[in-house]
Design a protein around this motif. Structure first.
Motif, short mmCIF file in Angstrom:
data_model
loop_
_atom_site.label_atom_id
_atom_site.label_comp_id
_atom_site.label_asym_id
_atom_site.label_seq_id
_atom_site.Cartn_x
_atom_site.Cartn_y
_atom_site.Cartn_z
N ARG A 116 0.84 -1.20 0.00
CA ARG A 116 0.00 0.00 0.00
C ARG A 116 0.88 1.26 0.00
O ARG A 116 1.85 1.34 0.76
CB ARG A 116 -0.90 0.02 1.24
N PRO A 117 0.55 2.23 -0.83
CA PRO A 117 1.36 3.46 -0.86
C PRO A 117 1.14 4.31 0.39
O PRO A 117 0.04 4.38 0.92
CB PRO A 117 0.87 4.18 -2.12
N LEU A 118 2.22 4.96 0.83
CA LEU A 118 2.19 5.83 2.00
C LEU A 118 2.80 7.19 1.62
O LEU A 118 3.70 7.26 0.79
CB LEU A 118 3.01 5.23 3.15
N TRP A 119 2.27 8.22 2.24
CA TRP A 119 2.86 9.54 2.07
C TRP A 119 3.85 9.80 3.19
O TRP A 119 3.51 9.67 4.37
CB TRP A 119 1.80 10.64 2.07
N VAL A 120 5.07 10.18 2.84
CA VAL A 120 6.11 10.48 3.83
C VAL A 120 6.80 11.79 3.45
O VAL A 120 6.90 12.15 2.28
CB VAL A 120 7.16 9.35 3.93
N VAL A 121 7.27 12.47 4.47
CA VAL A 121 8.07 13.69 4.28
C VAL A 121 9.52 13.35 4.55
O VAL A 121 9.84 12.80 5.62
CB VAL A 121 7.60 14.83 5.21
N ALA A 122 10.40 13.63 3.60
CA ALA A 122 11.81 13.30 3.77
C ALA A 122 12.66 14.25 2.93
O ALA A 122 12.18 14.92 2.02
CB ALA A 122 12.07 11.85 3.36
N GLU A 123 13.95 14.25 3.26
CA GLU A 123 14.91 15.07 2.53
C GLU A 123 15.78 14.18 1.66
O GLU A 123 16.21 13.10 2.10
CB GLU A 123 15.78 15.85 3.52
N LEU A 155 6.52 12.64 -0.46
CA LEU A 155 6.62 11.53 -1.40
C LEU A 155 5.58 10.46 -1.09
O LEU A 155 5.32 10.15 0.08
CB LEU A 155 8.01 10.91 -1.31
N GLN A 156 5.04 9.92 -2.15
CA GLN A 156 4.22 8.72 -1.99
C GLN A 156 5.11 7.52 -2.30
O GLN A 156 5.69 7.43 -3.38
CB GLN A 156 3.01 8.74 -2.92
N VAL A 171 6.60 6.53 -5.94
CA VAL A 171 5.66 6.46 -7.05
C VAL A 171 5.08 7.83 -7.41
O VAL A 171 4.54 8.02 -8.51
CB VAL A 171 4.51 5.48 -6.74
N LYS A 172 5.21 8.78 -6.49
CA LYS A 172 4.67 10.11 -6.77
C LYS A 172 5.37 11.14 -5.89
O LYS A 172 5.78 10.83 -4.77
CB LYS A 172 3.16 10.13 -6.52
N ILE A 173 5.50 12.37 -6.42
CA ILE A 173 6.06 13.49 -5.67
C ILE A 173 5.05 14.63 -5.71
O ILE A 173 4.57 15.01 -6.79
CB ILE A 173 7.40 13.98 -6.27
#
Length: 396
Positions: free
Chosen positions: A24-31, A91-92, A108-110
């Protein structure tokens, strides 16, 4: 305790990860960090990190495979920001574990909106700090940023320029070519202050060149900062506090043509005049001087018209005065002629010969006309002059 095979542990971890996330896709914040991009192959590897201050609190490997590689292009087109290291992104991702390659996040997505929002917040924070700390150099009126550099009087003709640009860059070539090939034949004197204009430390390099320009004590009409090409991320040097303060308070008008089509930088907002590209910066200077020439030509035409009108009016007035003078002189000479004619008639009437013809006579003694009886003595020999001759008489 009996040891287990590494593959058994790896497959167990794979099962745990698959059970926990199940693709399952997740949204995360990262550098982003340590990017290895292969555009020709259509995939990209990187490290995603999370930091608190200088300390790294999390780090995971990530990749973008061919089927999602277009997300990099989509992100760059939407934001104008180059996909590079040290950018915080939303990011997803899909979490996966491979027994050989380990744990990895597949991107998979930005989300471009997150990045644009961050950039705008950072930019606004810089502007707010500048306004708060340097109210004499930058302030806000009716929602617009006003700076002392913007309020500098623009020279009537701009010819002596200080050019800040990277050596042999596209921006340098475009600007110099446009100036040199201007169809109006205007001459410009350009002193080059070559500098790094993008990347880390560019703002310090540009500020150093601005200091050098002031130290030269050259009477420049304007300072031109140009930059050709590059990404929005490279453009970040023009959104810094240090360069914003230097531009806002600079004592010579600054023209910025820093090669961007999407956003307006802090430098654009605070400088005397901003245009989109180096070519347009040169075109702006040419047009500025052309407007002055047009005003001069207009004033010359006005002067010529006024001169022609004045001369025509003077000529008409002279003609009128000449006619009036001729009329007056004609009347004067006519009157004088009449006077002379009358006087000639009078003189003819008073001519002694004509008087004698009217029956008068003149009495003479020794050729002298006598007018009084007392002048005649007895015995004087006198002559009586008549119209047709004289008679000798002796007075009694």
């Amino acid at each position: 305790m009996s040891p287990i095979r590494l593959s058994d542990l790896a497959f167990t971890l794979n099962a745990v990860v698959d059970d926990a996330f199940g693709g399952r896709p997740l949204w995360v914040v990262a550098e982003t960090s340590d990017i290895k991009n292969y555009p020709d192959r259509g995939y990209c590897f990187m490290t995603l990190v999370e930091r608190e201050g200088r300390e790294t609190t999390a780090k995971l490997e990530a990749c973008i495979w061919r089927r999602h590689y277009h997300t990099i292009r989509d992100f760059e087109q939407a934001t104008g920001v180059a996909f590079a290291r040290n950018i915080q992104l939303l990011l997803q991702v899909v979490v996966s574990f491979n027994p050989v390659y380990g744990l990895r996040l597949e991107i998979v997505k930005i989300d471009p909106a997150y990045t644009l929002g961050n950039l705008e917040r950072e930019r606004q924070a810089v502007l707010d700090t500048l306004v708060a700390q340097h109210p004499d150099l930058i302030w806000v009126e009716a929602g617009q940023y006003i700076t002392s550099n913007q309020l500098l009087p623009r020279p009537t003709v701009i010819q002596r320029l200080a050019l800040i640009t990277a050596p042999n860059s596209d921006g340098w070539r475009d600007f110099r070519h446009e100036l040199a090939q201007n169809p109006l034949g205007y001459d410009f004197v350009v002193d080059e202050y070559l500098s790094q204009v993008q990347g880390q430390g560019a703002e310090r390099a540009i500020c150093a060149q601005l200091d050098k320009i002031l130290a030269s004590q050259t009477a420049y009409d304007a300072v031109v900062i140009v930059r050709g090409g590059g990404s929005q991320l490279d453009f970040g040097s023009f959104d810094t506090y240090e360069l914003g303060r230097a531009v806002a308070g600079f004592s010579i008008p600054i023209l910025a043509g820093i090669g961007h089509e999407r956003n307006v930088s802090i430098t654009d907002l605070l400088c005397h005049q901003s245009v989109k590209t180096p070519t347009k910066a040169a075109a702006f200077l040419i047009e500025h001087n052309r407007q002055f020439e047009e005003r001069c030509l207009y004033q010359r035409e006005r002067l010529l018209n006024a001169t022609r009108t004045s001369l025509q009016h003077a000529r008409e007035q002279l003609d009128s005065e000449t006619e009036r003078f001729q009329f007056i002189m004609h009347n004067y000479f006519r009157d004088r002629h009449t006077d002379l004619t009358e006087k000639a008639v009078t003189l003819r009437h008073l001519d002694p010969a004509n008087v004698l013809k009217r029956g008068y006579a003149m009495l003479l003694r020794n050729g002298q006309i006598l007018t009084k009886a007392s002048d005649v003595r007895p015995g004087d020999a006198l002559q009586v002059q008549l119209s047709d001759g004289s008679v000798q008489v002796i007075s009694q």
